[in-house]
Design an enzyme around this catalytic site. Structure first.
Site, PDB file in Angstrom:
ATOM      1  N   SER A 129      -4.908  -4.583  -1.445  1.00  0.00           N
ATOM      2  CA  SER A 129      -4.699  -4.229  -3.197  1.00  0.00           C
ATOM      3  C   SER A 129      -4.054  -5.548  -3.843  1.00  0.00           C
ATOM      4  O   SER A 129      -3.157  -5.489  -2.890  1.00  0.00           O
ATOM      5  CB  SER A 129      -4.431  -3.180  -3.110  1.00  0.00           C
ATOM      6  N   TYR A 153       3.632   3.126  -1.447  1.00  0.00           N
ATOM      7  CA  TYR A 153       1.944   2.223  -1.718  1.00  0.00           C
ATOM      8  C   TYR A 153       1.687   1.169  -1.787  1.00  0.00           C
ATOM      9  O   TYR A 153       1.409  -0.111  -0.817  1.00  0.00           O
ATOM     10  CB  TYR A 153       1.518   3.010  -3.009  1.00  0.00           C
TER      11      TYR A 153
END
Length: 327
Positions: A129, A153
């Site tokens: 990501s 995250y």
């Protein structure tokens, strides 16, 4: 259409998710023999509503279970792996960091270790990501930007990236990493994300609620462009010189959350719905967008869809999906 995928045995983790469900459909249509890892039954996923689940092998299990991964890769004689499964919701990660680390970090090393031990896998594409870069002063991020996630995250993705690198450097595993922005498109059932939430609110003639102050810049990437990018990268992995590399995929548009919301409302004829801005977002990166120069130059890749075209297709999908539920 290329014959590259015909009869190729492909393993996909996260196949009930947004990207995974579209990737399954595309690979089935290209003649691949697809096996998917499924943890939870998600009946509204495109995997099931499009009946794609009837055209693939399904292995029940989770990333945290190494023996299940080893069995799947061995018994289905997997050639290509797309590792998409992860805990992707920032709010969930903030509330349950350990579960997020288990899924995103341990899950990645389990998958790579299974590929290493079983052998025979010729290409592995791991979904990271843009959040793996953390919060940086210099924009846009390129692949030389340090991986320095700080929030749960983001850290999980930074760690998973480094684990992929070590499996290539130390064991010669044929792995590449993708770093994309925020995927959107028809089939995203996480309505706490800005695109589906905005469309659903507009269809209900209600103002969308924005958790941040609306000024956050994000990299929004259409899921169908994502599928084509992943397939293109995997096909290019006959070239050993790209093994171990990470690639940003992006349409390289800089757009704030509020600008995106207003564009969607405009396309839906609902510009009169003024968003409610809470300014309550926590543990989130403020501004983030990617350079895709490396993918353009090394892979000869480019996105296929314009922003308006993507949003119009997405709006149409949700109109059809939500029609019965709104009546």
């Amino acid at each position: 259409m290329s014959e590259f995928w015909r009869d190729r045995s492909v393993f996909i983790t996260g196949c009930t998710g947004l990207l995974g469900s579209w990737l399954v459909a595309e690979l089935v249509q290209r003649g691949a023999r697809v096996t998917g890892l499924v943890r939870d039954l998600v009946p509204q996923s495109r995997l099931y509503t499009g009946d794609w689940h009837q055209r693939i092998n399904i292995v029940r299990g989770c990333l945290e279970d190494l023996p299940t991964l080893e069995r799947a890769i061995n018994e289905y004689e997997i050639d290509t792996v797309f590792h998409l499964a992860a805990q992707t919701i920032v709010g969930v990660a903030n509330r349950e960091p350990l579960a997020t680390f288990e899924a995103n970090i341990k899950g990645t090393w389990n998958l790579l270790e299974a590929c290493r031990k079983v052998g025979g896998v010729t290409r592995i594409v791991v979904a990271s990501s843009d959040k793996a870069y953390g919060d940086q002063e210099i924009l846009p991020y390129d692949e030389n930007t340090p991986l320095q996630g700080e929030h749960p995250y983001d850290v999980s993705k930074s760690c998973a990236d480094l684990i992929c690198r070590t499996y290539y450097v130390s064991y010669g595993l044929p792995v590449c990493v993708t770093r994309c922005g925020n995927f959107y498109g028809g089939g995203d059932l996480n309505f706490n994300r800005i695109v589906p939430d905005t469309i659903r609110s507009a269809l209900r003639d209600k103002p969308v609620v924005i958790r941040s102050d609306g000024s956050y810049i994000r990299d929004y990437f259409y899921v169908r462009d994502g599928v084509l990018a992943y397939l293109h990268l995997a096909e290019q992995m006959d070239r050993r010189e790209i093994w171990g590399e990470a690639f940003n995929f992006s349409n390289e548009l800089q757009i704030t959350v509020l600008e995106l919301v207003r564009k969607i409302l405009g396309l839906m004829g609902k510009s009169y719905l003024e968003p409610i801005i809470l300014n309550q977002a926590k543990n989130e990166i403020i501004h983030q967008y990617l350079s895709a120069k490396k993918a353009r130059e090394m892979l000869n890749w480019k996105p296929e869809y314009s922003l308006d075209e993507c949003l119009q297709e997405t709006i149409k999908w949700y109109q059809d999906f939500l029609l019965d539920r709104l009546n």
